[in-house]
Design an enzyme around this catalytic site. Structure first.
Site, PDB file in Angstrom:
ATOM      1  N   SER A   1       0.848  -1.194   0.000  1.00 23.19           N
ATOM      2  CA  SER A   1       0.000   0.000   0.000  1.00 23.19           C
ATOM      3  C   SER A   1       0.882   1.242   0.000  1.00 23.19           C
ATOM      4  O   SER A   1       1.939   1.268   0.626  1.00 23.19           O
ATOM      5  CB  SER A   1      -0.945  -0.017   1.206  1.00 23.19           C
ATOM      6  OG  SER A   1      -0.218  -0.193   2.396  1.00 23.19           O
TER       7      SER A   1
ATOM      8  N   GLY B   1      -0.423   4.743   0.361  1.00 21.97           N
ATOM      9  CA  GLY B   1      -1.240   5.914   0.692  1.00 21.97           C
ATOM     10  C   GLY B   1      -2.167   6.297  -0.454  1.00 21.97           C
ATOM     11  O   GLY B   1      -2.727   5.448  -1.152  1.00 21.97           O
TER      12      GLY B   1
ATOM     13  N   GLU C   1      -1.516   7.328  -3.262  1.00 16.81           N
ATOM     14  CA  GLU C   1      -1.049   6.924  -4.597  1.00 16.81           C
ATOM     15  C   GLU C   1      -1.708   5.634  -5.050  1.00 16.81           C
ATOM     16  O   GLU C   1      -1.731   5.324  -6.246  1.00 16.81           O
ATOM     17  CB  GLU C   1       0.475   6.705  -4.588  1.00 16.81           C
ATOM     18  CG  GLU C   1       1.301   7.931  -4.313  1.00 16.81           C
ATOM     19  CD  GLU C   1       1.053   9.019  -5.347  1.00 16.81           C
ATOM     20  OE1 GLU C   1       1.147   8.699  -6.548  1.00 16.81           O
ATOM     21  OE2 GLU C   1       0.722  10.136  -4.952  1.00 16.81           O
ATOM     22  N   GLY C   2      -2.172   4.832  -4.088  1.00 19.68           N
ATOM     23  CA  GLY C   2      -2.789   3.554  -4.420  1.00 19.68           C
ATOM     24  C   GLY C   2      -1.987   2.393  -3.879  1.00 19.68           C
ATOM     25  O   GLY C   2      -1.388   2.495  -2.814  1.00 19.68           O
TER      26      GLY C   2
ATOM     27  N   GLY D   1      -5.222   0.857   5.967  1.00 19.99           N
ATOM     28  CA  GLY D   1      -4.522  -0.390   5.625  1.00 19.99           C
ATOM     29  C   GLY D   1      -5.333  -1.601   6.075  1.00 19.99           C
ATOM     30  O   GLY D   1      -5.395  -2.615   5.366  1.00 19.99           O
ATOM     31  N   ASP D   2      -5.970  -1.485   7.229  1.00 21.19           N
ATOM     32  CA  ASP D   2      -6.789  -2.606   7.727  1.00 21.19           C
ATOM     33  C   ASP D   2      -7.971  -2.850   6.785  1.00 21.19           C
ATOM     34  O   ASP D   2      -8.353  -3.992   6.519  1.00 21.19           O
ATOM     35  CB  ASP D   2      -7.323  -2.295   9.132  1.00 21.19           C
ATOM     36  CG  ASP D   2      -6.211  -1.934  10.109  1.00 21.19           C
ATOM     37  OD1 ASP D   2      -5.057  -2.316   9.847  1.00 21.19           O
ATOM     38  OD2 ASP D   2      -6.504  -1.251  11.105  1.00 21.19           O
TER      39      ASP D   2
HETATM   40  O1  LIG Z   1      -0.523  -2.955  16.435  1.00 23.45           O
HETATM   41  P1  LIG Z   1      -0.045  -1.619  15.968  1.00 23.45           P
HETATM   42  O2  LIG Z   1       0.937  -1.705  14.861  1.00 23.45           O
HETATM   43  O3  LIG Z   1       0.431  -0.763  17.112  1.00 23.45           O
HETATM   44  O4  LIG Z   1      -1.279  -0.884  15.338  1.00 23.45           O
HETATM   45  C1  LIG Z   1      -2.447  -0.650  16.069  1.00 23.45           C
HETATM   46  C2  LIG Z   1      -3.162   0.540  15.538  1.00 23.45           C
HETATM   47  O5  LIG Z   1      -3.368   0.355  14.161  1.00 23.45           O
HETATM   48  C3  LIG Z   1      -4.738   0.516  13.828  1.00 23.45           C
HETATM   49  O6  LIG Z   1      -5.297  -0.765  13.705  1.00 23.45           O
HETATM   50  C4  LIG Z   1      -4.858   1.272  12.539  1.00 23.45           C
HETATM   51  O7  LIG Z   1      -4.226   0.578  11.523  1.00 23.45           O
HETATM   52  C5  LIG Z   1      -5.360   1.241  15.002  1.00 23.45           C
HETATM   53  O8  LIG Z   1      -6.720   0.949  15.163  1.00 23.45           O
HETATM   54  C6  LIG Z   1      -4.520   0.772  16.155  1.00 23.45           C
HETATM   55  O9  LIG Z   1      -4.482   1.742  17.155  1.00 23.45           O
END
Ligand SMILES: O=P(O)(O)OC[C@H]1O[C@](O)(CO)[C@@H](O)[C@@H]1O
Length: 318
Positions: A226, A228, A230-231, A257-258
């Site tokens: 990923s 951002g 840009e795609g 990203g999730d």
């Molecule tokens: O486990 P990591 O890398 O700290 O990421 C957790 C964070 O990432 C997210 O899932 C967002 O991607 C948030 O909801 C969460 O706070």
């Protein structure tokens, strides 16, 4: 057993969080900042993937390691989405991750502290439970809690291998590195995470494509990077694609990203081809970026919006 008791997709979050989102016009570091109401909601990468899967109409099991004091709140949040919570409880409370959304500049500052310590025994209990569920797909996502070694994801993957589960991995740093050798079916680093893994900068699209191919050569069938707004690059069986989302109003980058990983999991579960996979994943990420985080429940995107943005994404064959 009801079909919901055995969803075909499981998400695994080893260090869930309560995300505290504060919106303010701009952040003045070192000063008192006043903001409107803040929102606190259960999150963490796998948890967010489960929520987005629910929007896509895919039931999932949300599992992982969770502080005993948070089991009730996560269950109450997840069940109305049709998500089955199935966490192994560990002592303590989960971390609170702070998301400072600057509405003026459209940028987000994340502060992700470490959570409660987890033990090797809790990871083994989780692995046993997941192996019993034998999901078709498991999404392993996020950072590791203190107490677990970098090989924790690889350990879980070894336990899932016997069940024939396909693993989608979204992690970073040493945990990502250590899990690669365990043979995930898909990885989704962002540009910075992939550059850190390979130990070299990836300044342009050509460099990204070469890096994606390099992971393919290491035996990973699907590599999605990923990038951002840009795609994203999709190195998939039969096609290497670049997907560019339509321009959307940026509300928050948290969880984009999730959302993309959720789209990928749904695409694999549905057997979509490479182009449809790239479209769905890109539409999910764009919908997450533009969602109204101030809306009740954290502004979960609508399926119709995901479909609109998926259809409007531009797909190039590389
Ligand atoms: O486990 P990591 O890398 O700290 O990421 C957790 C964070 O990432 C997210 O899932 C967002 O991607 C948030 O909801 C969460 O706070």
């Amino acid at each position: 057993m009801s079909p919901e008791a055995h969803p075909r997709i499981a998400t695994v979050t080893l260090s869930p969080a309560l995300d505290l989102t504060v919106r303010l016009p701009s952040l003045r570091v070192g000063e008192v900042n006043r903001a409107g109401p803040a929102e606190l909601r259960p999150a963490g990468k796998g948890v967010n993937v489960s929520v987005m899967l629910a929007v896509l109409g895919e039931a999932s099991l949300a599992s992982g390691l969770l502080g005993e004091g948070d089991l009730a709140a996560f269950g109450a949040f997840l069940r109305p989405f049709g998500i089955t919570p199935d966490f192994v409880s560990i002592p303590g409370r989960c971390r609170i991750n702070v998301k400072l959304v600057e509405t003026g500049a459209g940028q987000v500052t994340d502060i992700n502290p470490s959570g409660p310590e987890a033990s090797a025994a809790s990871l083994e209990a989780l692995g046993d439970r997941l192996a019993q569920h034998a999901p078709k797909i498991a999404v392993l996502a996020g950072s590791l809690p203190p107490g677990l070694p970098p090989g924790a994801w690889a350990e879980l993957m070894a336990m899932l291998a016997a069940a024939g589960t396909q693993v989608l991995l979204d992690s970073s740093g040493p945990a990502f590195d250590a899990a690669l050798a365990a043979g995930p079916a898909l990885v989704k680093p962002n540009r910075a995470e992939l550059a850190a893994l390979l130990g070299r900068p990836l300044p342009d699209r050509d460099a990204l494509v070469a890096a994606g191919q390099e992971l393919r050569d290491r035996g990973i069938a699907r590599v999605v990077v990923s990038d951002g707004g840009e795609g994203a690059l999709f190195v998939l069986p039969g096609a290497t694609l670049w997907a560019t989302p339509p321009k959307v109003a940026l509300t928050t980058t948290v969880g984009a990203g999730d959302a993309m990983v959720a789209g990928l999991a749904a695409a694999i579960a549905r057997g979509l081809d490479a182009e449809a996979t790239a479209r769905l994943a890109t539409g999910c990420a764009a919908a997450a970026v533009s969602r109204d985080v101030g809306a009740p429940g954290g502004g979960v995107p609508l399926l119709a919006e995901i479909e609109r943005l998926s259809a409007q994404s531009r797909i190039e064959r590389l």
